[in-house]
Each structure stands twice: as structure tokens, then as C-alpha cells.
Design a protein around this motif. Structure first.
Motif, PDB file in Angstrom:
ATOM      1  N   LYS A 188       0.846  -1.186   0.000  1.00  0.00           N
ATOM      2  CA  LYS A 188       0.000   0.000   0.000  1.00  0.00           C
ATOM      3  C   LYS A 188       0.883   1.238   0.000  1.00  0.00           C
ATOM      4  CE  LYS A 188      -3.772   2.195   2.523  1.00  0.00           C
ATOM      5  NZ  LYS A 188      -4.625   2.137   3.686  1.00  0.00           N
ATOM      6  N   VAL A 189       0.607   2.143  -0.916  1.00  0.00           N
ATOM      7  CA  VAL A 189       1.360   3.388  -1.004  1.00  0.00           C
ATOM      8  C   VAL A 189       0.418   4.535  -0.668  1.00  0.00           C
ATOM      9  CG1 VAL A 189       2.652   4.934  -2.526  1.00  0.00           C
ATOM     10  CG2 VAL A 189       2.902   2.451  -2.763  1.00  0.00           C
ATOM     11  N   GLU A 190       0.861   5.408   0.214  1.00  0.00           N
ATOM     12  CA  GLU A 190       0.060   6.574   0.571  1.00  0.00           C
ATOM     13  C   GLU A 190       0.894   7.824   0.376  1.00  0.00           C
ATOM     14  OE1 GLU A 190      -1.843   6.442   4.350  1.00  0.00           O
ATOM     15  OE2 GLU A 190      -2.459   4.360   4.118  1.00  0.00           O
ATOM     16  N   PHE A 191       0.237   8.883  -0.009  1.00  0.00           N
ATOM     17  CA  PHE A 191       0.888  10.167  -0.212  1.00  0.00           C
ATOM     18  C   PHE A 191       0.261  11.193   0.708  1.00  0.00           C
ATOM     19  CE2 PHE A 191       0.729  14.377  -2.136  1.00  0.00           C
ATOM     20  CZ  PHE A 191       2.078  14.635  -2.317  1.00  0.00           C
ATOM     21  N   ARG A 192       1.079  11.995   1.336  1.00  0.00           N
ATOM     22  CA  ARG A 192       0.581  13.070   2.182  1.00  0.00           C
ATOM     23  C   ARG A 192       1.302  14.359   1.801  1.00  0.00           C
ATOM     24  NH1 ARG A 192      -2.236   9.561   3.001  1.00  0.00           N
ATOM     25  NH2 ARG A 192      -3.071   8.687   4.895  1.00  0.00           N
ATOM     26  N   SER A 193       0.545  15.425   1.749  1.00  0.00           N
ATOM     27  CA  SER A 193       1.153  16.737   1.563  1.00  0.00           C
ATOM     28  C   SER A 193       0.717  17.610   2.732  1.00  0.00           C
ATOM     29  CB  SER A 193       0.724  17.374   0.235  1.00  0.00           C
ATOM     30  OG  SER A 193      -0.563  17.939   0.347  1.00  0.00           O
ATOM     31  N   GLU A 194       1.358  18.738   2.871  1.00  0.00           N
ATOM     32  CA  GLU A 194       1.034  19.615   3.996  1.00  0.00           C
ATOM     33  C   GLU A 194      -0.375  20.159   3.919  1.00  0.00           C
ATOM     34  OE1 GLU A 194       3.073  23.690   2.344  1.00  0.00           O
ATOM     35  OE2 GLU A 194       4.309  22.249   3.400  1.00  0.00           O
ATOM     36  N   ASN A 195      -1.047  20.012   2.786  1.00  0.00           N
ATOM     37  CA  ASN A 195      -2.415  20.499   2.627  1.00  0.00           C
ATOM     38  C   ASN A 195      -3.479  19.434   2.889  1.00  0.00           C
ATOM     39  OD1 ASN A 195      -1.495  23.082   1.843  1.00  0.00           O
ATOM     40  ND2 ASN A 195      -1.124  22.320  -0.217  1.00  0.00           N
ATOM     41  N   GLU A 200      -5.854  15.354   6.897  1.00  0.00           N
ATOM     42  CA  GLU A 200      -5.395  14.555   8.037  1.00  0.00           C
ATOM     43  C   GLU A 200      -4.235  15.187   8.793  1.00  0.00           C
ATOM     44  OE1 GLU A 200      -4.379  10.912   6.153  1.00  0.00           O
ATOM     45  OE2 GLU A 200      -6.369  10.077   6.405  1.00  0.00           O
ATOM     46  N   ILE A 201      -3.419  15.956   8.119  1.00  0.00           N
ATOM     47  CA  ILE A 201      -2.239  16.498   8.793  1.00  0.00           C
ATOM     48  C   ILE A 201      -2.175  18.021   8.815  1.00  0.00           C
ATOM     49  CG2 ILE A 201      -0.873  14.447   8.317  1.00  0.00           C
ATOM     50  CD1 ILE A 201       0.569  16.052   6.163  1.00  0.00           C
ATOM     51  N   ARG A 202      -3.093  18.662   8.156  1.00  0.00           N
ATOM     52  CA  ARG A 202      -3.073  20.120   8.054  1.00  0.00           C
ATOM     53  C   ARG A 202      -2.946  20.798   9.419  1.00  0.00           C
ATOM     54  NH1 ARG A 202      -8.196  21.855   5.491  1.00  0.00           N
ATOM     55  NH2 ARG A 202      -7.471  20.362   3.972  1.00  0.00           N
ATOM     56  N   ASP A 203      -3.645  20.291  10.417  1.00  0.00           N
ATOM     57  CA  ASP A 203      -3.609  20.906  11.746  1.00  0.00           C
ATOM     58  C   ASP A 203      -2.246  20.762  12.432  1.00  0.00           C
ATOM     59  OD1 ASP A 203      -6.236  21.616  11.419  1.00  0.00           O
ATOM     60  OD2 ASP A 203      -7.033  19.959  12.608  1.00  0.00           O
TER      61      ASP A 203
END
Length: 175
Positions: free
Chosen positions: A105-112, A115-118
């Protein structure tokens, strides 16, 4: 069992062998883990989780790829967490990383991302050009300090989860 230990080339093979027996969470270079697997002192069957920091390096003959292959050939049932802030744009190379580490499983997260913006703090970016002929030495300490802080937090989280287990080992690669 001790909870965490750092395995580097500064330790002798005998010291590392003793640490493999008594510790649960290992922060190590991939070359040390590969060498210790080949020497038979890394208890592969006890490994339950491997964290590959900068996992985009797990290609070709890199030690990341070699360690993953050794664990897979030995039938070690383990979780693999691959982290990379710069995975690259070459799809073939990315597919090689996925195949070598057996990533499902590959997941991508950006600062926007919601889930992580806060948790992302406002940053003020200052670009500095450093002369590679030696003028950059003044920045080395800052880079290592930030890396140490990241490792301290990771150690705390892993220790809370795995430290009490006498039969499970976690390997975290530090490049």
C-alpha cells in the motif's frame, strides 16, 4: 530487554551480536544490518517491523534492497514501513522500490491534506546558496540536530509499542 540501541560501525561485531540478543528496537545503517545478517548474528526470525527511512534508495544493489531480500528469502513475516519525502518521478524506479520492499500500500501526504493540516506549522523558508567547496560546514550541526530530534521522537513511539516484547525486534534504518 533493553528497548532501543544504535548499531553503527563503531561497535565491534561481538558488541553488536550482544545487542541483537538483548535489545528490541535497533537504529542502524542498512550496511550494518546486511553485514550482520550475512554473519548470522542478526536474529532475522524475530524481526516484526522494518522502517526504511529514505526508502527510495531501495533499488539495485543498495543495502536496503539486500536486507529486504534476505528477510523475504528467510520467510520472515514482517511489516515494512517505507518513508520518503522525495520518492522521485521515474515510475520504473518507484516500481522497483515497491517490488524490493514488497510494499502493498502506497500513501501520499502533503502539507495540505486534511489529516495532517492541523499539525503543519507555518514555515518561513529562507533560501541560502552554500559554496560546496567547504563553506557549508557551519550548517552540518543544524542538519544533525534536526535528524536527532526526529529519531528521538521515533524512538519514543517505538519503545512505547515494542519495548516490552521479549520476542519481537524492530529495525529502523538511519542513513
Amino acid at each position: 530487554k533493553e528497548s532501543t540501541v544504535e548499531l553503527t560501525g563503531r561497535r565491534t561485531v561481538d558488541e553488536r551480536e550482544a545487542e541483537w540478543r538483548k535489545s528490541a528496537i535497533f537504529f542502524a545503517t542498512p550496511q550494518i544490518v546486511e553485514n550482520d545478517i550475512l554473519k548470522g548474528i542478526c536474529p532475522k526470525k524475530r524481526v516484526v517491523c522494518v522502517v526504511f527511512d529514505e526508502c527510495h534508495r531501495a533499488v539495485g544493489k543498495h543495502a536496503y534492497a539486500a536486507v529486504a531480500k534476505h528477510l523475504n528469502r528467510a520467510g520472515v513475516a514482517h511489516r515494512c514501513l517505507g518513508l520518503s519525502a522525495t520518492p522521485g518521478a521515474d515510475r520504473r524506479r518507484l516500481q522497483e522500490v515497491v517490488a524490493n520492499l514488497r510494499i502493498s500500500k502506497v500513501e501520499f501526504r502533503s502539507e495540505n491534506d486534511e489529516e495532517i493540516r492541523d499539525y503543519v506549522h507555518h514555515r518561513q523558508i529562507e533560501k541560502r546558496t552554500v559554496d560546496p567547496s567547504g563553506g557549508g560546514a557551519q550548517y552540518d550541526d543544524l542538519r544533525y540536530w534536526r535528524g536527532d530530534m526526529k529519531l528521538c521522537e521515533l524512538r519514543r513511539v517505538l519503545a512505547e509499542h515494542f519495548a516490552e516484547s521479549p520476542t519481537k525486534n524492530v529495525i529502523v534504518f538511519c542513513s
